[in-house]
Write a protein that holds these residues in place. Structure first.
Motif, PDB file in Angstrom:
ATOM      1  N   LEU D  24     -12.668  14.033 -29.290  1.00  0.00           N
ATOM      2  CA  LEU D  24     -13.054  15.124 -28.271  1.00  0.00           C
ATOM      3  C   LEU D  24     -13.302  16.452 -28.921  1.00  0.00           C
ATOM      4  CD1 LEU D  24      -9.863  14.353 -25.930  1.00  0.00           C
ATOM      5  CD2 LEU D  24     -12.163  13.783 -25.424  1.00  0.00           C
ATOM      6  N   ILE D  28     -16.771  18.378 -27.864  1.00  0.00           N
ATOM      7  CA  ILE D  28     -16.580  19.958 -27.281  1.00  0.00           C
ATOM      8  C   ILE D  28     -17.449  20.919 -28.049  1.00  0.00           C
ATOM      9  CG2 ILE D  28     -15.316  21.694 -26.585  1.00  0.00           C
ATOM     10  CD1 ILE D  28     -13.237  19.446 -25.782  1.00  0.00           C
ATOM     11  N   SER D 221     -16.343  20.684 -20.683  1.00  0.00           N
ATOM     12  CA  SER D 221     -15.760  19.575 -19.946  1.00  0.00           C
ATOM     13  C   SER D 221     -16.611  18.400 -20.140  1.00  0.00           C
ATOM     14  CB  SER D 221     -15.408  19.846 -18.640  1.00  0.00           C
ATOM     15  OG  SER D 221     -14.817  21.159 -18.374  1.00  0.00           O
ATOM     16  N   SER D 224     -16.444  16.624 -23.630  1.00  0.00           N
ATOM     17  CA  SER D 224     -15.048  15.854 -23.647  1.00  0.00           C
ATOM     18  C   SER D 224     -15.247  14.770 -22.808  1.00  0.00           C
ATOM     19  CB  SER D 224     -13.620  16.750 -23.157  1.00  0.00           C
ATOM     20  OG  SER D 224     -13.739  16.462 -21.760  1.00  0.00           O
ATOM     21  N   LYS D 226     -18.001  12.977 -22.881  1.00  0.00           N
ATOM     22  CA  LYS D 226     -18.842  12.095 -23.863  1.00  0.00           C
ATOM     23  C   LYS D 226     -17.917  11.571 -24.762  1.00  0.00           C
ATOM     24  CE  LYS D 226     -23.013  11.622 -26.088  1.00  0.00           C
ATOM     25  NZ  LYS D 226     -24.318  11.321 -25.370  1.00  0.00           N
ATOM     26  N   GLN D 228     -14.736  10.747 -24.694  1.00  0.00           N
ATOM     27  CA  GLN D 228     -14.028   9.886 -23.676  1.00  0.00           C
ATOM     28  C   GLN D 228     -14.719   8.562 -23.937  1.00  0.00           C
ATOM     29  OE1 GLN D 228     -12.359  13.038 -20.621  1.00  0.00           O
ATOM     30  NE2 GLN D 228     -12.342  10.941 -19.748  1.00  0.00           N
TER      31      GLN D 228
END
Lengths: 207, 221, 277, 260
Positions: D24, D28, D221, D224, D226, D228
């Motif tokens: 993550l 980010i 956001s 994150s 991506k 996931q």
């Protein structure tokens, strides 16, 4: 103090709760229990705050004589009455407080809950339409499961209960697992963004 | 007919009918019952939390056992009320931050454990098993066929459902096909849950009707 | 407005009335539709049948008034079965409200079967803590529950003589509507201490517990009002579960009729619209 | 038990958390550097603007239910992220937003979120604190009151986002009977079928968590999100490996995923 401190508190608490999970030591377990106790206490304070807003809303209705203000008297009256009874008689079995709980709150709760029987029927009539392939599958699965639960289904075709069971334990389980894993990833990433202060609207927001 | 002589039963029965009247339309009886419900239950929880949390977990340890640590939750709780003083309203964010931090932190490892690792393990089952194959060959029936394809279908279903939740790529090609299959699994799953739940919901209504007809009116036993 | 259009946007209240009648009429005039007994219900029945008269069964009342229509009839069924076989019952609860409902079931049937409190059955009351309570009981029951639900010392009751821990019981049955409940009983009483555990749970919970049944962690399972009705069938007795099953069957069938009817109307209406174009 | 400083049977959980967090953070970081990121369409969220617009046209309020759970439930936090976006739009359109709460800690947080959103949207003057209030902690007492709000205030749009239990269908059917547009979203699997049948749009499971990235299009956001997705690929690969090994009778791999 206004922006940075809340973010710092959030970060520290978040990280310590993650770390706590991996430590079976008594100190860590004690810490966990303490936090949970605190939670209940703070929750009680927030109940007072919340009830305050409830009174405010209804008091405003009464004093402005806005539409339906008479009912607001019932809410505030019921609230005050319950508090008075609770603090005077205590909450043991057989007190007036518990009688009211048993014969007023429990039936109200159970009756609201049972409205679902009506709504489940109206939702089935209104929304179970075979508009698309997906909707048709949903409809068929629902009907098979319903038939599988009652004796009538067995007489219609004795294999229906078995088929219903099979749908429940195989395709249904697959869908649930897929959702659960996805949700798990979403939850962790949201929690992480909050701890790191990437999402911060509830602690003052803004950049 | 064997009417109940108990005034409490009468009260419960009349309130039950007040709530049901909402099904016809919103009306004064429902409004009265609803407002009573809100007032009484809000009061109920305050009393219960006083006796079950604040008194035993804060008042007793703090004032009778001198455990000063218990002042912290008291302060965090009091901070909420700073909201009513505009100049220092931001103090309440400390309490909020505390709880959001605790909740978020607690959920991370627990989610990894329950929602991800355990579910992955549950899915890692033999795609093909000789045992169910033998059963099917010796006794070909709907049941043995179901047992044969059940697990492979579940594995495929999990993969396809998961691909439906792919956000950073357009659902075309292989991903598109998989997510289409995923939607099919989702819909069957939703239909099954819906159908399955009907029974529990009807039971609730039966329970209320039994109360009205047996405890109150006494027309059935 | 044509009939089809009118049916398409039928007043929901007509559906509400139909559902009410589908529930009220069978309760007033029971039809007694036959009930098929499923293997999980049979499993619980057999587990109790196997016990010798005089042996003890532990009952945990872990439900509340809102789930009473489903769970209470099962509770009655199991108590009836045990009393009729002269099996002694020790009740307790992980939910405060469940203890009172369990006591109600005890008193109702003790009268019918001429059983005495403290000799043939006892209610140890509620203890908060869920899994911790079960673990503590596995070690020492008199220490976990020194008094019964009314506050009398358990030493005064003959039924508790010699009861130390789970070894004194042939079976534990949990009536559960959520957590803490069956999961905890299986985890501690079965997995750790090898006790036979049976369960009566709400219909919504049932699918989650089939794996436990398959793995042999539960000897039997009653799911929802249907489970209660099956148990009553096994006992050759018509109780509220069986009475409710008639209403269940009719209400289910009615909803299915609604779905079919709704779709027929939908297709007729769609065909008409197409013709207009 | 009770003396060790690390529980070995949770090592796999720790590895999982570390690997996922690293992924993550990597994405980010990539997003922060300005990499373009794509998000697929999410039907329920496309409709958010339209739903707020409709309420504005009709001059009726918007009802927002942030679920019935506590603030420590991540679903509630995800819902508050969306509330922030909805409140901002509503403030810009000067549309009234009603947020009744059943959890007393969620209530002040909702007030904070909406207040900040109004400020963010440049309309701090339209913030109405009296429309964000606590009703009762009782599940069905709350539902009774919300049903009352729906039939009396007749909101043009209902949002049900967060964690729900049995009440989901009572809320959704009452809302449907008043003719409101309804957008629901939850990770409560047992309630999804009811929202799907009774609401106009439903965010399924993880879509609820992706919503905030989708609505805000903030690179952090999106990054994150991506991360996931990449994790899903890894999970898929691991599960396939486990399936193949299990098919040949090798359970050791699957057993690595047992947690304590």
């Amino acid at each position: 103090m206004r922006r940075q401190l809340p973010l710092a508190i959030c970060f520290v608490m978040g990280v310590s709760m993650v770390v706590q999970f991996f430590i079976p030591h008594r100190v860590s377990q004690e810490f966990y229990r303490t936090i949970l106790d605190w939670y209940r206490i703070v929750f009680a304070f927030s109940l007072v705050l919340g009830t305050g807003t409830l009174i405010k809303v209804h008091w405003a209705k009464i004093s402005k004589k806005s539409k339906g203000w008479q009912y607001s008297i019932i809410t505030i009256g019921g609230l005050v009455f319950m508090l008075a009874v609770g603090f005077i008689t205590g909450i043991q079995e057989g007190t007036l407080f518990m009688k009211i709980f048993e014969y007023v709150e429990v039936p109200l709760e159970a009756t609201m809950f049972s409205l679902l029987a009506f709504y489940i029927a109206s939702a089935a009539y209104r929304a179970f339409r075979a508009r698309t392939v997906e909707a048709t599958l949903l409809l068929i699965a629902a009907v098979v499961l319903m038939l599988g639960r009652i004796p009538f289904g067995y007489y219609l075709w004795h294999k229906i209960p078995g088929i219903a069971e099979w749908i429940l334990t195989n395709p249904n389980m697959a869908a649930k697992r897929g959702i659960v894993i996805g949700v798990g990833l979403g939850m962790i990433s949201t929690a992480l963004k909050i701890i790191l202060g990437i999402e911060r609207s509830y602690i003052g927001g803004g950049k | 007919m064997n009417l109940s002589p108990d005034p409490w039963v009468w009260l419960a029965a009349l309130l039950t009918l007040c709530i049901y009247s909402f099904l016809y339309k919103d009306n004064p009886f429902y409004k009265a019952a609803e407002h009573l419900f809100v007032g009484l239950s809000a009061g109920y929880f305050l009393v219960i939390y006083w006796y079950n949390a604040v008194y035993p977990d804060m008042v007793v340890p703090l004032f009778k056992q001198g455990k000063l640590l218990c002042i912290i939750p008291g302060l965090l709780g009091l901070f909420f009320f700073f909201r009513f003083i505009p100049k220092v309203g931001w103090v309440s964010r400390w309490s909020i931050a505390f709880y959001i931090g605790v909740g978020a932190g607690m959920s991370i490892p627990a989610t990894m454990q329950m929602r991800i690792l355990e579910q992955m393990k549950g899915t890692m089952q033999p795609f093909f098993s000789l045992e169910t194959w033998h059963v099917f060959v010796e006794n070909p029936s709907l049941a043995s066929f179901g047992a044969l394809i059940g697990i492979p279908l579940m594995i495929v279903g999990v993969m396809c459902t998961l691909s439906y939740f792919f956000f950073s790529r357009e659902h075309k090609g292989v991903l598109g096909g998989m997510s289409r299959i995923g939607i099919i699994f989702l819909m069957i799953g939703f239909g099954a849950s819906f159908g399955y739940t009907v029974m529990a919901r009807i039971s609730l209504l039966i329970g209320r009707v039994q109360f009205l007809m047996s405890d109150w009116l006494g027309v059935i036993d | 407005m044509s009939i089809v259009d009118r049916l398409k946007t039928i007043d929901r209240r007509i559906i509400f009335v139909a559902i009410s009648l589908a529930v009220i009429i069978p309760l007033l005039f029971p039809i007694g539709l036959p009930i098929m007994v499923s293997p999980p219900a049979q499993g619980l029945y057999d587990a109790i049948e196997e016990l010798k008269p005089g042996s003890k069964v532990l009952l945990s009342f872990d439900y509340d008034p809102s789930t009473m229509p489903e769970v209470y009839p099962m509770n009655l069924g199991v108590v009836r079965h045990c009393f009729s076989k002269n099996i002694k019952l020790v009740g307790m609860g992980l939910w405060p409200t469940g203890v009172l409902l369990g006591q109600e079931a005890f008193e109702l049937l003790a009268e019918e079967y001429g059983k005495t409190y403290g000799e043939d059955y006892i209610n140890l009351g509620f203890k908060a803590g869920g899994i911790v309570v079960i673990s503590a009981m596995a070690e020492n029951i008199p220490e976990t529950f020194p008094e019964d639900y009314a506050g009398t010392s358990i030493e005064e009751f003959p039924i508790m003589k010699g009861v130390k821990n789970f070894d004194s019981f042939g079976l534990a049955v949990c009536f559960s509507a959520g957590d803490p409940g069956v999961r905890e009983w299986v985890m501690i009483a079965h997995s750790r201490y090898g006790k036979k555990v049976g369960a009566g749970i709400t219909a919504v919970m049932a699918p989650a517990y089939y794996p436990y049944l398959q793995a042999g962690q539960l000897v039997g399972l009653l799911g929802g009002m249907k489970g209660a009705a099956e148990y009553e069938t096994l006992l050759k007795y018509k109780g509220t579960g069986s009475a409710g099953m008639d209403a269940q069957s009719i209400a289910h069938s009615l909803i299915i009729v609604f779905i079919i009817f709704g779709n027929v109307i939908y297709f007729i209406a769609r065909r008409k619209e197409r013709k207009k174009v | 038990m009770g003396q060790e400083w690390f529980s070995l049977d949770r090592l796999n959980v720790l590895i999982g958390v570390v690997v996922y967090t690293a992924l993550l953070l990597y994405f980010i970081y990539q997003a922060k550097k300005g990499k373009e990121l794509f998000v697929r369409k999410i039907a329920g969220l496309e409709a958010v603007d339209e739903a707020i617009g409709r309420a504005t046209e009709m001059g009726k309020p918007i009802l927002y239910i942030p679920g019935l759970s506590t603030i420590s439930d991540v679903a509630t936090l995800a819902s508050l992220n969306i509330l922030s976006k909805v409140a901002k739009k509503a403030a810009q359109y000067e549309t009234r937003l009603i947020v009744p709460c059943t959890d007393p800690i969620v209530m002040p947080v909702c007030q904070e979120v909406v207040k900040a959103a109004c400020l963010d949207g440049g309309r701090p003057d339209v913030y109405r604190e009296e429309d964000i209030y606590y009703i009762t902690y009782s599940q069905f007492g709350y539902v009774a009151a919300v049903d009352g709000i729906m039939v009396r205030e007749k909101p043009a749009t209902n949002f049900f986002l967060g964690m729900f239990w049995a009440e989901s269908l009572i809320l959704a059917e009452t809302g449907a009977s008043t003719g409101a547009i309804q957008i629901a979203g939850t990770d409560a699997i047992s309630q999804l079928p009811f929202f799907i049948t009774a609401c106009d749009y439903t965010l399924i499971g993880e879509e609820l968590y992706a919503a905030s990235a989708y609505l805000s299009r903030e690179p952090l956001s999106l990054g994150s999100l991506k991360g996931q997705d990449w994790t899903k690929l890894i999970i898929g690969g691991l599960v396939l490996t486990g399936v193949i090994l299990s098919t040949f009778g090798l359970r050791f791999f699957a057993n690595y995923f047992t947690t304590g």
